[in-house]
Motif scaffolding. Structure first.
Motif, PDB file in Angstrom:
ATOM      1  N   ASP A  68     -22.493  71.299  50.098  1.00 29.94           N
ATOM      2  CA  ASP A  68     -23.636  71.514  50.989  1.00 29.94           C
ATOM      3  C   ASP A  68     -23.719  70.481  52.107  1.00 29.94           C
ATOM      4  N   ALA A  69     -23.282  69.253  51.838  1.00 26.57           N
ATOM      5  CA  ALA A  69     -23.363  68.189  52.831  1.00 26.57           C
ATOM      6  C   ALA A  69     -22.232  67.196  52.571  1.00 26.57           C
ATOM      7  N   LEU A  70     -21.827  66.519  53.623  1.00 28.88           N
ATOM      8  CA  LEU A  70     -20.685  65.599  53.563  1.00 28.88           C
ATOM      9  C   LEU A  70     -21.076  64.243  54.123  1.00 28.88           C
ATOM     10  N   ILE A  71     -20.776  63.191  53.375  1.00 29.61           N
ATOM     11  CA  ILE A  71     -20.910  61.811  53.858  1.00 29.61           C
ATOM     12  C   ILE A  71     -19.498  61.243  53.957  1.00 29.61           C
ATOM     13  N   HIS A  72     -19.054  60.995  55.171  1.00 24.88           N
ATOM     14  CA  HIS A  72     -17.672  60.560  55.401  1.00 24.88           C
ATOM     15  C   HIS A  72     -17.625  59.043  55.573  1.00 24.88           C
ATOM     16  N   LEU A  73     -17.217  58.373  54.488  1.00 23.82           N
ATOM     17  CA  LEU A  73     -17.050  56.924  54.502  1.00 23.82           C
ATOM     18  C   LEU A  73     -15.580  56.530  54.475  1.00 23.82           C
ATOM     19  N   GLY A  74     -14.692  57.485  54.280  1.00 26.98           N
ATOM     20  CA  GLY A  74     -13.277  57.193  54.070  1.00 26.98           C
ATOM     21  C   GLY A  74     -12.601  56.627  55.301  1.00 26.98           C
ATOM     22  N   GLY A  75     -11.646  55.730  55.070  1.00 25.98           N
ATOM     23  CA  GLY A  75     -10.880  55.130  56.158  1.00 25.98           C
ATOM     24  C   GLY A  75     -10.747  53.636  55.986  1.00 25.98           C
ATOM     25  N   HIS A  76      -9.941  53.027  56.837  1.00 22.75           N
ATOM     26  CA  HIS A  76      -9.820  51.570  56.831  1.00 22.75           C
ATOM     27  C   HIS A  76     -11.139  50.974  57.317  1.00 22.75           C
ATOM     28  N   SER A  77     -11.668  50.015  56.567  1.00 23.93           N
ATOM     29  CA  SER A  77     -12.977  49.457  56.894  1.00 23.93           C
ATOM     30  C   SER A  77     -12.896  48.136  57.646  1.00 23.93           C
ATOM     31  N   ARG A  78     -11.715  47.728  58.003  1.00 24.65           N
ATOM     32  CA  ARG A  78     -11.513  46.506  58.784  1.00 24.65           C
ATOM     33  C   ARG A  78     -10.399  46.752  59.791  1.00 24.65           C
ATOM     34  N   GLU A  79     -10.134  45.785  60.622  1.00 25.34           N
ATOM     35  CA  GLU A  79      -9.043  45.888  61.593  1.00 25.34           C
ATOM     36  C   GLU A  79      -7.720  46.064  60.872  1.00 25.34           C
ATOM     37  N   ASN A  80      -6.872  46.900  61.455  1.00 30.11           N
ATOM     38  CA  ASN A  80      -5.556  47.192  60.897  1.00 30.11           C
ATOM     39  C   ASN A  80      -4.614  47.475  62.063  1.00 30.11           C
ATOM     40  N   SER A  81      -3.370  47.797  61.769  1.00 32.29           N
ATOM     41  CA  SER A  81      -2.443  48.146  62.839  1.00 32.29           C
ATOM     42  C   SER A  81      -2.933  49.399  63.557  1.00 32.29           C
ATOM     43  N   TRP A  82      -2.487  49.567  64.801  1.00 35.68           N
ATOM     44  CA  TRP A  82      -2.868  50.757  65.544  1.00 35.68           C
ATOM     45  C   TRP A  82      -2.400  52.014  64.821  1.00 35.68           C
ATOM     46  N   GLU A  83      -1.180  51.994  64.285  1.00 39.81           N
ATOM     47  CA  GLU A  83      -0.631  53.171  63.628  1.00 39.81           C
ATOM     48  C   GLU A  83      -1.480  53.567  62.419  1.00 39.81           C
ATOM     49  N   ALA A  84      -1.837  52.590  61.591  1.00 39.40           N
ATOM     50  CA  ALA A  84      -2.646  52.894  60.400  1.00 39.40           C
ATOM     51  C   ALA A  84      -4.044  53.336  60.791  1.00 39.40           C
ATOM     52  N   THR A  85      -4.615  52.700  61.809  1.00 38.95           N
ATOM     53  CA  THR A  85      -5.960  53.056  62.261  1.00 38.95           C
ATOM     54  C   THR A  85      -5.991  54.468  62.820  1.00 38.95           C
ATOM     55  N   LEU A  86      -4.986  54.809  63.621  1.00 40.37           N
ATOM     56  CA  LEU A  86      -4.903  56.149  64.196  1.00 40.37           C
ATOM     57  C   LEU A  86      -4.739  57.197  63.104  1.00 40.37           C
ATOM     58  N   ASP A  87      -3.863  56.926  62.158  1.00 39.26           N
ATOM     59  CA  ASP A  87      -3.565  57.909  61.102  1.00 39.26           C
ATOM     60  C   ASP A  87      -4.761  58.157  60.201  1.00 39.26           C
ATOM     61  N   VAL A  88      -5.359  57.089  59.685  1.00 38.08           N
ATOM     62  CA  VAL A  88      -6.393  57.255  58.662  1.00 38.08           C
ATOM     63  C   VAL A  88      -7.777  57.457  59.271  1.00 38.08           C
ATOM     64  N   ASN A  89      -8.167  56.593  60.203  1.00 39.42           N
ATOM     65  CA  ASN A  89      -9.537  56.644  60.709  1.00 39.42           C
ATOM     66  C   ASN A  89      -9.760  57.788  61.699  1.00 39.42           C
ATOM     67  N   ILE A  90      -8.830  57.972  62.624  1.00 43.74           N
ATOM     68  CA  ILE A  90      -9.038  58.989  63.668  1.00 43.74           C
ATOM     69  C   ILE A  90      -8.507  60.343  63.218  1.00 43.74           C
ATOM     70  N   ALA A 199     -32.534  60.205  54.439  1.00 44.27           N
ATOM     71  CA  ALA A 199     -33.162  60.727  55.656  1.00 44.27           C
ATOM     72  C   ALA A 199     -32.189  61.610  56.428  1.00 44.27           C
ATOM     73  N   CYS A 200     -30.930  61.189  56.494  1.00 40.97           N
ATOM     74  CA  CYS A 200     -29.920  61.977  57.206  1.00 40.97           C
ATOM     75  C   CYS A 200     -29.643  63.300  56.501  1.00 40.97           C
ATOM     76  N   LEU A 201     -29.698  63.301  55.182  1.00 36.54           N
ATOM     77  CA  LEU A 201     -29.453  64.532  54.432  1.00 36.54           C
ATOM     78  C   LEU A 201     -30.597  65.525  54.552  1.00 36.54           C
ATOM     79  N   SER A 202     -31.810  65.020  54.721  1.00 41.05           N
ATOM     80  CA  SER A 202     -32.981  65.901  54.646  1.00 41.05           C
ATOM     81  C   SER A 202     -33.628  66.223  55.995  1.00 41.05           C
ATOM     82  N   ALA A 203     -33.303  65.485  57.049  1.00 39.50           N
ATOM     83  CA  ALA A 203     -33.945  65.738  58.348  1.00 39.50           C
ATOM     84  C   ALA A 203     -33.635  67.148  58.826  1.00 39.50           C
ATOM     85  N   PRO A 204     -34.644  67.893  59.248  1.00 43.31           N
ATOM     86  CA  PRO A 204     -34.396  69.262  59.694  1.00 43.31           C
ATOM     87  C   PRO A 204     -33.731  69.310  61.062  1.00 43.31           C
TER      88      PRO A 204
END
Length: 272
Positions: A68-90, A199-204
């Motif tokens: 029903d709803a998605l919270i997207h937290l996945g990805g590198h949470s700190r600075e990383n190489s451009w290649e890893a950042t592009l692949d996982v985060n973007i 709040a984000c899940l329930s706001a109309p």
């Protein structure tokens, strides 16, 4: 009434781990996706453990089924190489959004970061704090990826009518002590984090919205107006930890919102 099923990507990370017990409620099932090992469901805990990567279209398509709803937290949470950042985060976020859209998920919450605007100056903070929709001024490859995530969220809202909220999170930890003096500005308490996600899940019908994810800290530099318009109410303040941090050294980069991320080398793990 059928249970609400909320998919959380990156659920084994710091924020995901903090939110797992706090977002549990009657009538809700949390589907928890991560590549890392996760704690099995406890007796009576309404969770579904899924092992998978946000970069895997097939895994994400399966994970989004019946959600029903998605919270997207996945990805590198700190600075990383451009290649890893592009692949996982973007690229990973595009995979996630595409799977959500095809599965008919109408509510998506994206974890952005203060580092998408890290090179905005502290001494240019307007009264009430920097607006949540300030244009990007990223401080790192990581910050660039968060600006791209925000743009992808905007695209999927405008193209497909999905409600997408991008949260520019300050720093969500059990306490701001791990952050040093900077935490007195950026802290989002775990309890406030749960209030914000609720709040984000329930706001109309929020449409596409950028908001800040911080507690109502005495020293905050960020506007809470946008988050409060969704129903968020902060009950915590990092200032209660100020006495414990009074003798700690200030980090470099204090003139910018991104703090030490603005002075650390690109492509390498940065301090908090």
């Amino acid at each position: 009434m059928a249970d609400q099923r909320v998919l959380i990507t990156g659920s084994a990370g710091i924020v995901g781990t903090l939110m797992r017990p706090r977002l549990a409620k009657a009538g809700r099932v949390l589907r928890l996706l991560d590549l890392a090992e996760q704690t099995p469901a406890a007796d009576g805990e309404a969770v579904e453990i899924v092992t998978g990567s946000v970069t895997d279209p097939d895994a994400m398509a399966k994970a989004c089924e019946g959600v029903d709803a998605l919270i997207h937290l996945g990805g590198h949470s700190r600075e990383n190489s451009w290649e890893a950042t592009l692949d996982v985060n973007i690229n990973g976020t595009q995979v996630v959004l595409d799977a959500a859209q095809k599965a008919g998920i109408q509510r998506v919450i994206l974890a952005s970061s203060n580092h998408s605007v890290g090179f905005r100056r502290v001494d240019e903070t307007p009264e009430g704090g920097h607006p949540a929709d300030s244009s990007p001024r990223p401080d790192t490859y990581y910050g660039v990826s968060k600006a791209a995530i925000e743009a992808l969220g905007s695209l999927y809202h405008d193209r497909f009518g999905m409600d997408v909220i991008a949260i520019r999170i300050g720093s969500c930890f059990e306490s701001p002590l791990v952050l040093g003096p900077r935490g007195l500005v950026t802290w989002l308490s775990p309890d406030d984090g749960a209030r914000l996600f609720e709040a984000c899940l329930s706001a109309p019908s929020p449409g596409y919205k950028l908001i800040w994810g911080v507690s109502d800290n005495t020293r905050r530099l960020y506007s809470l107006t946008e988050a409060e318009s969704l129903g968020y109410k902060s009950l915590d303040n990092a200032e209660v930890y100020a006495e414990q941090l009074k003798d700690k050294p200030l980090p470099s980069g204090g003139e910018w919102l991104g703090g030490p991320f603005c002075t650390a080398p690109l492509g390498h793990f940065n301090p908090i």
